[in-house]
Design an enzyme around this catalytic site. Structure first.
Site, PDB file in Angstrom:
ATOM      1  N   TYR B 442       9.067  59.970   7.083  1.00 26.20           N
ATOM      2  CA  TYR B 442       9.491  60.587   5.837  1.00 26.20           C
ATOM      3  C   TYR B 442       9.558  59.424   4.753  1.00 26.20           C
ATOM      4  O   TYR B 442       8.777  58.319   5.033  1.00 26.20           O
ATOM      5  CB  TYR B 442      11.016  60.959   6.143  1.00 26.20           C
ATOM      6  N   GLU B 443       9.885  59.896   3.454  1.00 27.57           N
ATOM      7  CA  GLU B 443       9.819  58.967   2.245  1.00 27.57           C
ATOM      8  C   GLU B 443       8.212  58.840   2.125  1.00 27.57           C
ATOM      9  O   GLU B 443       7.986  57.565   1.443  1.00 27.57           O
ATOM     10  CB  GLU B 443      10.409  57.783   2.584  1.00 27.57           C
ATOM     11  N   GLY B 444       7.318  59.788   2.325  1.00 30.10           N
ATOM     12  CA  GLY B 444       5.934  59.574   2.152  1.00 30.10           C
ATOM     13  C   GLY B 444       5.441  59.039   3.477  1.00 30.10           C
ATOM     14  O   GLY B 444       5.693  57.909   3.817  1.00 30.10           O
ATOM     15  N   GLN B 449       1.404  56.540   2.136  1.00 33.10           N
ATOM     16  CA  GLN B 449       1.422  55.082   1.775  1.00 33.10           C
ATOM     17  C   GLN B 449       0.125  54.493   1.696  1.00 33.10           C
ATOM     18  O   GLN B 449      -0.237  53.663   0.625  1.00 33.10           O
ATOM     19  CB  GLN B 449       2.432  54.413   2.641  1.00 33.10           C
TER      20      GLN B 449
END
Lengths: 594, 594
Positions: B442-444, B449
């Site tokens: 999650y969060e990219g 990234q």
């Protein structure tokens, strides 16, 4: 969740095209009687049907439901009993069993493929017949005729099951510490067994009318440690000489473990309270007897890693072909769709090809090791038999640990391909990560496998078997005459050369300082695994290149995956060489400050 | 299960000895007002108490119980509400919040330590305040005074919570695809929001009286794709201008996900059905606004990996010191005991020291990045502010992905140290593996990234910021005058040199063929992470060596761990260089045959 399909074409390729196992079978009378290519193909198809239609559909539901324990009774999840009955009635438990006692006497190279199907379809389910098969190997090799005649046909048929009771609360890796007691009742090999065993896979369940526990225990005057351990058959229900069930034995399941995964597999605490047991073979040879069985079990557990990885790979490919997100960096590929599929992204291909290159090399390697097991068991040529047995000893720890370490990594990658959905239970990918994880731990942790490999099988053996294997590989590579494969040949030979030198260096270092063993072992095993995988990819590539003329794309995909392996995976060896060379100095720390 | 202890001494070492954060704070008026070493030490101690005594004890029970969904209402596991109240009453939600609106205005370098404690103690719990903090960062940076005055004090105090509603079923990584609609009601920035969001962490729960959802949506005439997305605050319960709760908004939680881990964190499907929303900032700038917040969130998620790893490390060390199995290869160490502890085995030390070397480098790196965030936000020197902002941009994807990839690997090692017990739920190690796993997704995702790092932050930036950072490292290393550290200095400089050359090569290659980006990104990010970890270990080593005279063993252990890192972990870069250099050719395959 993608449907699981047994990779039959890949299995045929490995078994019949790359290794030509059927030719080996025809050269060995005992195998020639039962196994030819046609029979094997038909059996693979039958087993695939069972795996796909009966066993795979129970994988998710089995994970959700788990095994139940209620006052000593263990119930498997819905559908398991019916599926096991179907599996047993198909004769699959006895597939590689001794034909004199009702087994089919088929080669392990075939059995290994069925193992893979089963683990890929449903690892929890696979463990039930697997433990039965494991117990029959030990019984067949070491028990008296009476015990063999009584137990083998019942277990081969699936009427009864088997279990292995080794671990105790304080004795896991170090089995020399076990305390379970055996007191003789008579001179006929009957004993009373008392003690507690933990982590017993399939120790209790509802799939069969009886369970033959193989229990390690110690008689009162036995030598201390590993040399004082004996092996006993302890039935769940006592039986008469004809195998009729009598009264229950004093064996109870105290509880089952709540685990990260393989939740449908009952992991039992087993209490033996003056339970009747029957000595297998001679006193105090129990550990050695277990090791006979362990080469089979360890390969099988390696195949669990492989199977979980294959299942994850299949789902990841299907998902990447279906899921749309973003656009190709080299220009939109499907303008009519709201986005391109995940397949256009190089990083997604990197993940899928890493998974594929490791899985297919793993399938070839497990088959190769299974064929060594067959040669060691069946060959009539004593030299070939001895060579194969030495290969089995050398390669089993690699197969167990490397295939499970890679299998776990593959399932983690397969989860990553799914993004957020990979973390959600209903999509199935996260279960494969959880189910694969145990295979790195049980049946001897992968650290123990690495110690066994480097300590017993390389240092103690003075790298003799490794030398024979190295020559086999060099000879094979030298025989390749292909412009396409030339760079891979050079890569493998160069790495093999460094690997041989490293092995020689390590032998000297370890004899000098035993700590160097533990410091190098795990990375050494991985190095070995990558070298063997490179060998496997060359073996597959040679065949694939020969068949390019008649190709529909299948053989080209093997060559593509080989390229990926040599470009992107095999370079992992670079770091391993350097890390191993740094030695044990970095472990000399004040552990109070850990 | 080992008790969780906040590693306060290691935190003090990192914050005050290695980075001397307190000196930086004193040089910046806004920080000097609130933060000095003494205050920070006291706050760390308070937070540690809360984490150890209130939050950590809910980790296992929260995993077993999970979050509950019942007809739209979500209940957190037993104890969560009380613990959240204690946490909120301590003022911790607003710790780094804007002081003008009731926050404490403390530096992120301090906040990062509290984040780590929280994630280490209980990742599921940590996500609730974390999402609140994240939402305040976006509101504070971009919302109108009116919205800030209304929402920030309530969220800082924990009376209300926040959530981020980004993902939709067909739009995860590719947020340009989102379809949630916003229709204007008036010219005052009021809109009606309609659409479905999935994977919404803390989208609904019982910890606070209201939830401010930050929702990405699209007005009807907005440009297509990423440039037509706006950001809205959509409260769960409508509020008047003074923040009094009115009638419920048209926001419902349709269900929660059943996940691999972080089971006590409610991951919600959120339905917005003409719900009232308030535009944040200007129309169509929503994605850019989210990115302001994301640098904080991504560092925080990186710290989740770090925290889970630290917790696993602590338990693994405790287990290895307690569990007895086998004997030392160099001779029995404790003859009176039935076996030596696991610590005598080099392979166990290898696992523990790998964990420790990555965890402590990770703690230093997250602190280093947090200090860049502080400098970018607070510095009064425009040049320093700009440099720090460029560092934040460059280092955030590394912090998020490298710390979570390493954090996951560390938890897997920490599970392995436990052998079979590592797989059993009650021992806690397997939960850390499951909880850490999400942080890579999650969060990219970590793949995203890596693309961000190599594409936007290196190639697009023509490696300018990387050049500045490289010079900083070279200058630091050149200033080291130590025989002990000289080999590490050479190792880092040589690798850094190769890394710079590789970066330059990649810029040329990627401009020429954009596919090279995705082919190299993940391995490039790892390479970057290992280089930064080596830099961190040198920073720690310099301080440790200076303090050896006053040592009780702590500083020597830093030097020992640094040696381990350079001997056994840093060589992983070798393979990464080679793999990256092979380029994208291996990905050019016929995907029909995948």
């Amino acid at each position: 969740m993608a449907e699981f399909n047994v990779p039959l074409r890949s299995i045929h390729f490995t078994l019949f095209e790359v290794f030509e196992a059927h030719k080996m079978w025809q050269g060995i009378p005992k195998l020639a009687e039962v196994a030819d290519r046609e029979t094997a193909v038909a059996m693979l198809e039958e087993a695939a049907k069972l795996a796909e239609q009966e066993i795979a559909p129970l994988n998710r539901s089995g994970d959700e439901e788990g095994a139940h324990w209620d006052n000593g009774e263990v119930t498997t999840p819905a559908g398991f009993k019916e599926a096991f009955t179907a599996y047993a009635e198909g004769g699959w438990v006895g597939l590689t069993g001794n034909a004199e006692y009702g087994g089919f006497g088929m080669p392990k190279a075939l059995g290994a493929q069925i193992d893979e199907m089963l683990y890929a379809a449903n690892s929890s389910f696979a463990l039930y017949p697997n433990l039965s098969t494991g117990s029959t190997v030990a019984i067949d090799a070491h028990a008296s005729e009476t015990l063999k005649a009584l137990y083998l046909p019942k277990i081969y048929s699936g009427e009864w099951c088997g279990s292995m009771c080794l671990t105790e609360p304080h004795a896991g890796t170090d089995l020399g510490l076990i305390r379970t007691k055996a007191e003789p009742i008579d001179a006929e090999g009957q004993y009373l067994i008392t003690g507690t065993k933990i982590f017993i896979t399939a120790g209790e369940h509802d799939l069969a009318s009886n369970i033959a526990h193989l229990v390690l225990a110690r008689v009162s005057d036995a030598p201390k440690g590993a040399k004082g351990i004996s092996l006993f058959i302890v039935p769940k229900i006592n039986v008469d000489e004809s195998g009729n069930l009598l009264e229950p034995n004093n064996v109870t399941c105290g509880s089952i473990e709540h685990k990260m995964g393989i939740k449908a597999s009952a992991t039992c605490v087993m209490n033996f309270d003056e339970a009747k047991g029957y000595l297998v073979g001679e006193l105090n040879k129990g550990l050695a007897y277990m090791f006979t069985m362990m080469n089979y079990e360890r390969l099988s557990i390696g195949i669990q890693g492989l199977g979980c990885g294959d299942s994850s790979l299949q789902s990841a490919i299907a998902y990447a072909k279906d899921r749309r997100q973003g656009r190709s960096v080299t220009g939109t590929e499907e303008p009519a769709a709201y986005a391109d599929t995940l397949l256009v992204h190089a990083d997604v291909r990197r993940m899928l090809l890493t998974m594929k290159s490791l899985t297919e090399a793993g399938r070839a390697f497990s088959t190769y090791v299974a064929m060594q097991l067959d040669a060691a068991k069946f060959s009539q040529d004593p030299e070939e038999k001895a060579r194969a047995a030495s290969y089995v000893a050398l390669l089993t720890p690699v197969a167990k640990a490397f295939l499970t370490d890679m299998g776990f990594d593959v399932t983690v990658l397969g989860q990553q391909v799914f993004g957020g959905h990979g973390y959600i239970r209903e999509w199935g990918q996260e279960q494969l990560v959880r189910d694969a994880r145990i295979a790195q731990i049980y049946e001897g942790t992968n650290g123990i496998q690495a110690h066994d490999l480097l300590g017993r099988k390389v240092v103690f053996d003075k790298a003799e078997t490794l030398g024979v294997l190295t020559r086999e590989i060099v000879e094979f590579v030298d025989g390749i005459n292909s412009v396409l494969l030339a760079p891979y040949c050079s890569q493998l030979l160069a790495t093999l050369d460094r690997f041989s030198m490293l092995s020689d260096e390590l032998i000297v270092k370890i004899v000098d300082n035993p700590k160097e063993l533990g410091a190098a072992a795990v990375e050494y095993l991985h190095l070995f695994g990558y070298v063997m995988s490179a060998y496997m990819w060359l073996k597959m590539s040679v065949v694939a290149e020969q068949k390019l003329a008649e190709d529909d794309g299948f053989y080209q995909s093997k060559l593509d995956t080989a390229k990926f392996y040599f470009d992107r995976v095999f370079p992992r060896t670079e770091s391993l060489f350097e890390t191993i060379r740094s030695g044990s100095a970095a472990m000399d720390v004040d552990t109070d400050w850990l």
